[in-house]
Design an enzyme around this catalytic site. Structure first.
Site, PDB file in Angstrom:
ATOM      1  N   ASP A  61      -9.378 -15.153   2.745  1.00 13.57           N
ATOM      2  CA  ASP A  61      -9.872 -16.240   1.904  1.00 13.57           C
ATOM      3  C   ASP A  61      -9.704 -17.548   2.659  1.00 13.57           C
ATOM      4  O   ASP A  61      -8.759 -17.701   3.432  1.00 13.57           O
ATOM      5  CB  ASP A  61      -9.095 -16.295   0.584  1.00 13.57           C
ATOM      6  CG  ASP A  61      -9.430 -15.129  -0.343  1.00 13.57           C
ATOM      7  OD1 ASP A  61     -10.560 -14.613  -0.270  1.00 13.57           O
ATOM      8  OD2 ASP A  61      -8.560 -14.747  -1.138  1.00 13.57           O
TER       9      ASP A  61
ATOM     10  N   ASP B 155     -16.602 -13.904  -2.710  1.00 12.92           N
ATOM     11  CA  ASP B 155     -16.224 -14.374  -4.047  1.00 12.92           C
ATOM     12  C   ASP B 155     -17.286 -15.327  -4.595  1.00 12.92           C
ATOM     13  O   ASP B 155     -17.638 -15.273  -5.776  1.00 12.92           O
ATOM     14  CB  ASP B 155     -14.876 -15.102  -4.003  1.00 12.92           C
ATOM     15  CG  ASP B 155     -13.744 -14.236  -3.499  1.00 12.92           C
ATOM     16  OD1 ASP B 155     -13.812 -12.998  -3.657  1.00 12.92           O
ATOM     17  OD2 ASP B 155     -12.783 -14.797  -2.940  1.00 12.92           O
TER      18      ASP B 155
END
Length: 162
Positions: free
Chosen positions: A123, A142
């Protein structure tokens, strides 16, 4: 066997979504120090490099390995397969819904791939608009899943108002 434009569209959106996600994660792994934080636009938009062993916001990272395997790998793969089957079978879906479902599938596959290959998901984006709006640290997969869900909500509200 002739492949329809619709099938090509679905597969293209899925493949492009996976490619953008994986290329961005490779770039982050090669160019951003793990655990670091860099300002892109002040404190409002920052770049990170964190490995997430769980799901959204790290949820599930402390589960035992068997439960994590079931909840973060097997269950998502089954759900993604059912969604893919659904969009291929339901010929009444409009292009916005096809794009949304395909984006969700592409993002889901990209994150599942990371969990299989790396044992975690990279991330790197974070948004903080001064307490008014704040995200966790997220990635392009995401973003694709979230965008797909928002599009589906908009499409469903439009259908109800017609």
């Amino acid at each position: 066997m002739k492949v329809s434009k619709r099938t090509v569209y679905i597969l293209l959106v899925i493949v492009i979504t996976i490619a953008i996600d994986q290329i961005s994660k490779i770039w982050i792994r090669l160019n951003v120090a793990p655990g670091s934080q860099s300002e892109i636009v002040g404190d409002y938009f920052t770049l990170h490099n964190v490995e997430n062993a769980g799901a959204f916001l790290g949820m599930g990272s402390d589960l035992n390995p068997t439960l994590r395997l079931i909840l973060l790998l097997i269950l998502p793969m089954v759900v993604l397969a059912f969604v893919l089957r659904y969009i291929f079978k339901d010929k009444t879906l409009d292009n916005a819904s096809l794009f949304a479902f395909s984006s969700i599938i592409g993002g889901g596959v990209a994150n599942v791939y990371d969990r299989i290959v790396y044992g975690s998901v990279t991330d790197f984006w974070h948004i903080d608009l001064g307490g008014m709006f704040r995200t966790g640290i997220f990635n392009m997969a995401d973003l694709s899943v979230t965008t797909g869900m928002i599009i589906l909500l908009i499409v469903s509200f439009r259908k109800k108002n017609v």
